[in-house]
Design a protein around this motif. Sequence first.
Motif, PDB file in Angstrom:
ATOM      1  N   GLY A   1       0.817  -1.207   0.000  1.00  0.00           N
ATOM      2  CA  GLY A   1       0.000   0.000   0.000  1.00  0.00           C
ATOM      3  C   GLY A   1       0.848   1.253   0.000  1.00  0.00           C
ATOM      4  N   PRO A   2       0.243   2.400  -0.185  1.00  0.00           N
ATOM      5  CA  PRO A   2       1.009   3.654  -0.220  1.00  0.00           C
ATOM      6  C   PRO A   2       1.735   3.962   1.080  1.00  0.00           C
ATOM      7  CG  PRO A   2      -1.362   4.073  -0.159  1.00  0.00           C
ATOM      8  CD  PRO A   2      -1.196   2.619  -0.410  1.00  0.00           C
ATOM      9  N   GLU A   3       1.223   3.434   2.195  1.00  0.00           N
ATOM     10  CA  GLU A   3       1.872   3.710   3.479  1.00  0.00           C
ATOM     11  C   GLU A   3       3.279   3.116   3.542  1.00  0.00           C
ATOM     12  OE1 GLU A   3      -0.052  -0.225   3.674  1.00  0.00           O
ATOM     13  OE2 GLU A   3      -0.735   1.763   3.034  1.00  0.00           O
ATOM     14  N   VAL A   4       3.533   2.066   2.777  1.00  0.00           N
ATOM     15  CA  VAL A   4       4.857   1.436   2.767  1.00  0.00           C
ATOM     16  C   VAL A   4       5.902   2.369   2.147  1.00  0.00           C
ATOM     17  CG1 VAL A   4       6.195  -0.482   1.808  1.00  0.00           C
ATOM     18  CG2 VAL A   4       3.908  -0.892   2.712  1.00  0.00           C
ATOM     19  N   LEU A   5       5.489   3.135   1.160  1.00  0.00           N
ATOM     20  CA  LEU A   5       6.421   4.019   0.456  1.00  0.00           C
ATOM     21  C   LEU A   5       6.736   5.286   1.240  1.00  0.00           C
ATOM     22  CD1 LEU A   5       5.021   3.858  -3.193  1.00  0.00           C
ATOM     23  CD2 LEU A   5       6.875   2.515  -2.208  1.00  0.00           C
ATOM     24  N   ALA A   6       5.791   5.748   2.077  1.00  0.00           N
ATOM     25  CA  ALA A   6       5.952   7.009   2.804  1.00  0.00           C
ATOM     26  C   ALA A   6       6.376   8.125   1.847  1.00  0.00           C
ATOM     27  CB  ALA A   6       6.986   6.860   3.929  1.00  0.00           C
ATOM     28  N   ALA A   7       5.674   8.228   0.724  1.00  0.00           N
ATOM     29  CA  ALA A   7       6.040   9.176  -0.328  1.00  0.00           C
ATOM     30  C   ALA A   7       5.775  10.619   0.091  1.00  0.00           C
ATOM     31  CB  ALA A   7       5.279   8.867  -1.612  1.00  0.00           C
ATOM     32  N   THR A   8       6.611  11.528  -0.392  1.00  0.00           N
ATOM     33  CA  THR A   8       6.454  12.959  -0.135  1.00  0.00           C
ATOM     34  C   THR A   8       6.626  13.711  -1.449  1.00  0.00           C
ATOM     35  OG1 THR A   8       8.817  13.221   0.364  1.00  0.00           O
ATOM     36  CG2 THR A   8       7.328  12.782   2.224  1.00  0.00           C
ATOM     37  N   ALA A   9       6.074  14.917  -1.497  1.00  0.00           N
ATOM     38  CA  ALA A   9       6.189  15.740  -2.703  1.00  0.00           C
ATOM     39  C   ALA A   9       6.393  17.195  -2.319  1.00  0.00           C
ATOM     40  CB  ALA A   9       4.942  15.600  -3.574  1.00  0.00           C
TER      41      ALA A   9
END
Length: 206
Positions: A28-36
Amino acid sequence: MIIGVVVLLVGVGGLAGWRWWRNLPPYGPEVLAATATLELVDQTTADAAFSPRDVEQAGDGDQIFLGRVAWERPPDPKVGGSFRIVVLDKRTHRMPGFITVTSSRPDDVGAGSDGALDRAEERYRWLQGIGAREVDGSFWAAGSAVTVSSVDASPVTFVLVLHPQRPETPPEQAVATAPAAVSDLLVALISVGPDGQVYWAQRLLN
């Protein structure tokens, strides 16, 4: 007849199970901890971010936006998976027409449009405008998104130049235009499977 019905039910169940498995996200997206991040910059700053590569040169009335998307590598990424990074003007529901992009692995990033954007738009109302538009019975994709073919390409840096709106622009060629504030531009990360299936979309900014 009973045997035929059983076989049919097994077949339908098997197809439904395959579709469920095919569209099951490997993470899921929580695994990536993506930021912009996204900011308005001048030409010198944009050029420096991409040196020695060239970026689009802005003219009078143009705006230059410098963006960056970063994420943590998932522990067990699926082979063939990819990402789309979308910048969408929330006022007009249009994407920029051209994006210059680079990353730690420049061969794994590019810009353009594909069917994954159509599928993401169908699923997520807040992404309205990223897919192809129907104009006079034909479908057109004027805007561009960032394509990332490897989970190891983080961080991704991109530059987009917005030009003032031109009244003579045909509807099928309409893209995001200046003037715009950073808060007008939504940035999203879309996870795409090896067959073009959309696993999920995450709103990273605005």
